[in-house]
Design a protein around this motif. Structure first.
Motif, PDB file in Angstrom:
ATOM      1  N   VAL A 240       3.522   2.818   4.579  1.00  0.00           N
ATOM      2  CA  VAL A 240       3.282   1.851   5.978  1.00  0.00           C
ATOM      3  C   VAL A 240       3.046   3.070   7.200  1.00  0.00           C
ATOM      4  CG1 VAL A 240       5.320   1.731   8.337  1.00  0.00           C
ATOM      5  CG2 VAL A 240       5.518   0.019   5.739  1.00  0.00           C
ATOM      6  N   ALA A 241       3.232   4.302   6.768  1.00  0.00           N
ATOM      7  CA  ALA A 241       2.923   5.462   7.626  1.00  0.00           C
ATOM      8  C   ALA A 241       1.333   5.133   7.841  1.00  0.00           C
ATOM      9  CB  ALA A 241       4.096   6.245   7.434  1.00  0.00           C
ATOM     10  N   LEU A 242       1.021   4.853   6.137  1.00  0.00           N
ATOM     11  CA  LEU A 242      -0.700   4.869   5.835  1.00  0.00           C
ATOM     12  C   LEU A 242      -1.558   4.358   7.033  1.00  0.00           C
ATOM     13  CD1 LEU A 242      -0.074   6.324   2.546  1.00  0.00           C
ATOM     14  CD2 LEU A 242      -1.572   7.584   3.503  1.00  0.00           C
ATOM     15  N   GLU A 243      -0.633   3.139   6.573  1.00  0.00           N
ATOM     16  CA  GLU A 243      -0.973   1.713   7.385  1.00  0.00           C
ATOM     17  C   GLU A 243      -1.759   1.925   8.712  1.00  0.00           C
ATOM     18  OE1 GLU A 243       1.307  -1.008   5.822  1.00  0.00           O
ATOM     19  OE2 GLU A 243       0.698  -1.373   3.870  1.00  0.00           O
ATOM     20  N   ARG A 244      -0.087   3.049   9.285  1.00  0.00           N
ATOM     21  CA  ARG A 244      -0.160   3.300  11.118  1.00  0.00           C
ATOM     22  C   ARG A 244      -1.582   4.006  11.578  1.00  0.00           C
ATOM     23  NH1 ARG A 244       5.299   3.201  11.055  1.00  0.00           N
ATOM     24  NH2 ARG A 244       5.496   5.407  10.821  1.00  0.00           N
ATOM     25  N   HIS A 245      -1.995   4.859   9.781  1.00  0.00           N
ATOM     26  CA  HIS A 245      -3.389   5.459  10.071  1.00  0.00           C
ATOM     27  C   HIS A 245      -4.261   4.710  10.368  1.00  0.00           C
ATOM     28  CE1 HIS A 245      -2.037   8.547  12.165  1.00  0.00           C
ATOM     29  NE2 HIS A 245      -0.854   8.808  11.283  1.00  0.00           N
ATOM     30  N   GLY A 246      -4.784   3.269   9.395  1.00  0.00           N
ATOM     31  CA  GLY A 246      -5.792   2.647   8.906  1.00  0.00           C
ATOM     32  C   GLY A 246      -5.870   2.648   7.438  1.00  0.00           C
ATOM     33  N   LEU A 247      -5.267   2.291   6.688  1.00  0.00           N
ATOM     34  CA  LEU A 247      -5.010   2.588   5.366  1.00  0.00           C
ATOM     35  C   LEU A 247      -5.491   0.992   4.928  1.00  0.00           C
ATOM     36  CD1 LEU A 247      -4.725   4.041   1.978  1.00  0.00           C
ATOM     37  CD2 LEU A 247      -2.494   2.502   2.357  1.00  0.00           C
ATOM     38  N   ARG A 248      -6.814   1.499   4.420  1.00  0.00           N
ATOM     39  CA  ARG A 248      -7.930   0.319   3.807  1.00  0.00           C
ATOM     40  C   ARG A 248      -7.876   0.054   2.141  1.00  0.00           C
ATOM     41  NH1 ARG A 248     -12.559   0.328   6.416  1.00  0.00           N
ATOM     42  NH2 ARG A 248     -13.050   2.545   6.591  1.00  0.00           N
ATOM     43  N   GLY A 249      -8.119  -0.877   1.196  1.00  0.00           N
ATOM     44  CA  GLY A 249      -8.496  -0.204   0.580  1.00  0.00           C
ATOM     45  C   GLY A 249      -7.302  -0.261  -1.445  1.00  0.00           C
ATOM     46  N   ARG A 250      -7.590   0.069  -2.092  1.00  0.00           N
ATOM     47  CA  ARG A 250      -6.288  -0.063  -2.943  1.00  0.00           C
ATOM     48  C   ARG A 250      -7.314   0.779  -4.418  1.00  0.00           C
ATOM     49  NH1 ARG A 250      -4.369  -2.199  -0.266  1.00  0.00           N
ATOM     50  NH2 ARG A 250      -2.637  -4.287  -0.598  1.00  0.00           N
ATOM     51  N   ARG A 251      -7.893   1.279  -3.544  1.00  0.00           N
ATOM     52  CA  ARG A 251      -7.911   2.521  -5.000  1.00  0.00           C
ATOM     53  C   ARG A 251      -7.254   4.588  -4.863  1.00  0.00           C
ATOM     54  NH1 ARG A 251     -14.344   3.080  -3.589  1.00  0.00           N
ATOM     55  NH2 ARG A 251     -13.445   3.235  -1.816  1.00  0.00           N
ATOM     56  N   LEU A 252      -6.642   4.525  -5.757  1.00  0.00           N
ATOM     57  CA  LEU A 252      -5.136   5.547  -5.077  1.00  0.00           C
ATOM     58  C   LEU A 252      -5.783   6.500  -6.412  1.00  0.00           C
ATOM     59  CD1 LEU A 252      -2.544   7.246  -4.963  1.00  0.00           C
ATOM     60  CD2 LEU A 252      -1.700   5.881  -6.097  1.00  0.00           C
ATOM     61  N   LEU A 253      -5.910   7.914  -5.922  1.00  0.00           N
ATOM     62  CA  LEU A 253      -5.971   8.917  -7.058  1.00  0.00           C
ATOM     63  C   LEU A 253      -5.047   9.863  -6.648  1.00  0.00           C
ATOM     64  CD1 LEU A 253      -6.899  11.491  -8.619  1.00  0.00           C
ATOM     65  CD2 LEU A 253      -8.533  12.671  -7.107  1.00  0.00           C
ATOM     66  N   ASP A 254      -3.844   9.944  -7.514  1.00  0.00           N
ATOM     67  CA  ASP A 254      -2.640  10.585  -7.572  1.00  0.00           C
ATOM     68  C   ASP A 254      -2.376  11.960  -8.653  1.00  0.00           C
ATOM     69  OD1 ASP A 254      -0.327  11.814  -7.938  1.00  0.00           O
ATOM     70  OD2 ASP A 254       0.729   9.326  -8.940  1.00  0.00           O
ATOM     71  N   VAL A 255      -2.277  13.135  -7.708  1.00  0.00           N
ATOM     72  CA  VAL A 255      -3.000  14.339  -8.337  1.00  0.00           C
ATOM     73  C   VAL A 255      -1.549  15.097  -8.761  1.00  0.00           C
ATOM     74  CG1 VAL A 255      -3.827  16.686  -7.305  1.00  0.00           C
ATOM     75  CG2 VAL A 255      -4.462  15.279  -6.709  1.00  0.00           C
ATOM     76  N   GLY A 256      -1.516  15.766 -10.248  1.00  0.00           N
ATOM     77  CA  GLY A 256       0.035  15.792 -10.147  1.00  0.00           C
ATOM     78  C   GLY A 256       0.563  14.641 -10.469  1.00  0.00           C
ATOM     79  N   CYS A 257       0.469  14.085 -11.171  1.00  0.00           N
ATOM     80  CA  CYS A 257       1.123  12.788 -10.850  1.00  0.00           C
ATOM     81  C   CYS A 257       2.134  12.853 -12.206  1.00  0.00           C
ATOM     82  CB  CYS A 257       0.137  11.599 -11.831  1.00  0.00           C
ATOM     83  SG  CYS A 257      -0.554  11.809 -13.530  1.00  0.00           S
ATOM     84  N   GLY A 258       2.395  13.681 -13.204  1.00  0.00           N
ATOM     85  CA  GLY A 258       3.582  13.819 -13.907  1.00  0.00           C
ATOM     86  C   GLY A 258       3.460  12.998 -14.561  1.00  0.00           C
ATOM     87  N   THR A 259       4.957  12.208 -14.973  1.00  0.00           N
ATOM     88  CA  THR A 259       5.111  11.105 -15.866  1.00  0.00           C
ATOM     89  C   THR A 259       4.666   9.739 -15.376  1.00  0.00           C
ATOM     90  OG1 THR A 259       7.609  10.855 -15.342  1.00  0.00           O
ATOM     91  CG2 THR A 259       7.171  12.431 -17.264  1.00  0.00           C
ATOM     92  N   GLY A 260       3.996   9.972 -13.500  1.00  0.00           N
ATOM     93  CA  GLY A 260       3.563   8.095 -13.335  1.00  0.00           C
ATOM     94  C   GLY A 260       4.748   7.619 -12.132  1.00  0.00           C
ATOM     95  N   LYS A 261       6.088   8.890 -12.205  1.00  0.00           N
ATOM     96  CA  LYS A 261       6.598   7.754 -11.552  1.00  0.00           C
ATOM     97  C   LYS A 261       5.941   7.930 -10.091  1.00  0.00           C
ATOM     98  CE  LYS A 261      10.844   9.053 -11.768  1.00  0.00           C
ATOM     99  NZ  LYS A 261      12.895  10.004 -11.858  1.00  0.00           N
ATOM    100  N   SER A 262       5.190   8.292  -9.559  1.00  0.00           N
ATOM    101  CA  SER A 262       4.533   7.871  -8.154  1.00  0.00           C
ATOM    102  C   SER A 262       3.205   7.528  -8.281  1.00  0.00           C
ATOM    103  CB  SER A 262       4.127  10.052  -8.094  1.00  0.00           C
ATOM    104  OG  SER A 262       3.438  10.644  -8.522  1.00  0.00           O
ATOM    105  N   PHE A 263       2.942   6.677  -9.324  1.00  0.00           N
ATOM    106  CA  PHE A 263       1.776   5.898  -9.466  1.00  0.00           C
ATOM    107  C   PHE A 263       2.658   4.941  -9.434  1.00  0.00           C
ATOM    108  CE2 PHE A 263       0.797   7.658 -12.998  1.00  0.00           C
ATOM    109  CZ  PHE A 263       0.597   6.722 -14.390  1.00  0.00           C
ATOM    110  N   MET A 264       3.355   4.646 -10.082  1.00  0.00           N
ATOM    111  CA  MET A 264       3.709   3.602 -11.261  1.00  0.00           C
ATOM    112  C   MET A 264       4.065   2.000  -9.978  1.00  0.00           C
ATOM    113  SD  MET A 264       3.421   3.394 -14.623  1.00  0.00           S
ATOM    114  CE  MET A 264       4.866   1.693 -15.098  1.00  0.00           C
ATOM    115  N   PRO A 265       4.825   2.737  -8.782  1.00  0.00           N
ATOM    116  CA  PRO A 265       4.876   1.209  -7.956  1.00  0.00           C
ATOM    117  C   PRO A 265       3.841   0.510  -7.371  1.00  0.00           C
ATOM    118  CG  PRO A 265       6.581   2.961  -7.476  1.00  0.00           C
ATOM    119  CD  PRO A 265       5.707   3.532  -8.507  1.00  0.00           C
TER     120      PRO A 265
END
Ligand code: SAM
Length: 250
Positions: free
Chosen positions: A23-48
């Protein structure tokens, strides 16, 4: 930490947290659906992000963490071993993020700048960068206390070694031990030391600028994960920064 990470962080509500961050990112004009997760660990920060239709590339310095991420994500995600200090250019991303203290494992402002510069190089046109850092309150409490986590027959003991009045910008350590594994047979993971550096807001803002990034917003959060402004390091355990490339305005 890979074999015990998910147990130790089982209480973290990533679904709720990431919803608020988006929601906060959308307020700053987030567009598109390509994510780079740096230091992703076991994937908790990208699975959702997968059920939300995001195309995810994720990296971590730890092959053991990535193995567990692979078990969760299968082939749906591109996973790469990479040190954020020498981050390759994996592509052009709409969003680059580094979540849950990954940045605090950098131990100097020079390292922070190097990592931020690598993240900036992975931003596509109009892309946004988001990361959190632990605030002083986290080092004066969590990193200064002993915490025991019991889950599914496994007992983890976190012993913070920081003084409760640790100074801003300090490097803090904590020991994490498994004192009882699931079979009750003893330790299955060697005790490990976590070493993190506190980055005061002024240092982060200066590092962003020197890395060619423009800071768009700063929030504070406590353990409930609710984004608040202004950041106040006496009541917030983490700060969240949102930035974009200073040179690439959409
Ligand atoms: C606390 S975990 C957070 C993992 C994940 N982002 C999450 O939210 O669950 C921090 C992660 O940062 C990774 N890390 C630490 N230093 C790193 C570096 N220099 N380059 C890449 N990853 C690093 C660790 O291996 C670990 O997986």
């Amino acid at each position: 930490m890979a074999p015990v990470y998910d147990d130790f962080t089982a209480h973290h509500d990533y679904e709720g947290w990431l919803t608020d961050l988006l929601v906060a990112l959308e307020r700053h004009g987030l567009r598109g659906r390509r994510l780079l997760d740096v230091g992703c660990g076991t994937g908790k920060s990208f699975m959702p992000m997968l059920p939300r239709g995001w195309e995810v590339t994720a990296c971590d310095i730890s092959p053991a963490m990535l193995e567990l991420a692979r078990e969760k994500a299968g082939e749906a995600v591109r996973l790469e071993v990479a040190d954020m200090l020498d981050l390759p250019r994996f592509g052009e991303f709409d969003l680059v993020w580094a979540l849950d203290d990954a940045i605090n494992y950098l131990l100097s402002v020079e390292e922070l700048e190097r990592a931020l510069t690598g993240m900036r190089a992975n931003l596509g046109p109009g892309g946004l960068l988001l990361f959190d850092v632990n605030e002083l309150l986290a080092y004066r409490t969590f990193f200064a206390e002993t915490i025991v986590v019991e889950r599914d027959g496994r007992r983890l003991v976190w012993t913070g070694l920081a003084p409760p009045d640790v100074a801003p910008g300090s490097i803090c350590e904590s020991r994490l031990k498994v004192v009882q594994d699931r079979t009750g047979a003893g330790t299955e993971v060697p005790a490990m030391t976590h070493r993190q550096r506190h980055f005061p807001e002024a240092e982060v803002l200066a590092a962003l600028q020197r890395s060619g990034l423009e800071c768009l917003d700063v929030y504070g959060i406590y353990t409930d994960g609710i984004l608040k402004q202004p950041l106040d390091d006496t009541i917030h355990t983490k700060a969240i920064y949102i930035a974009r490339s200073a040179a690439k305005r959409p």
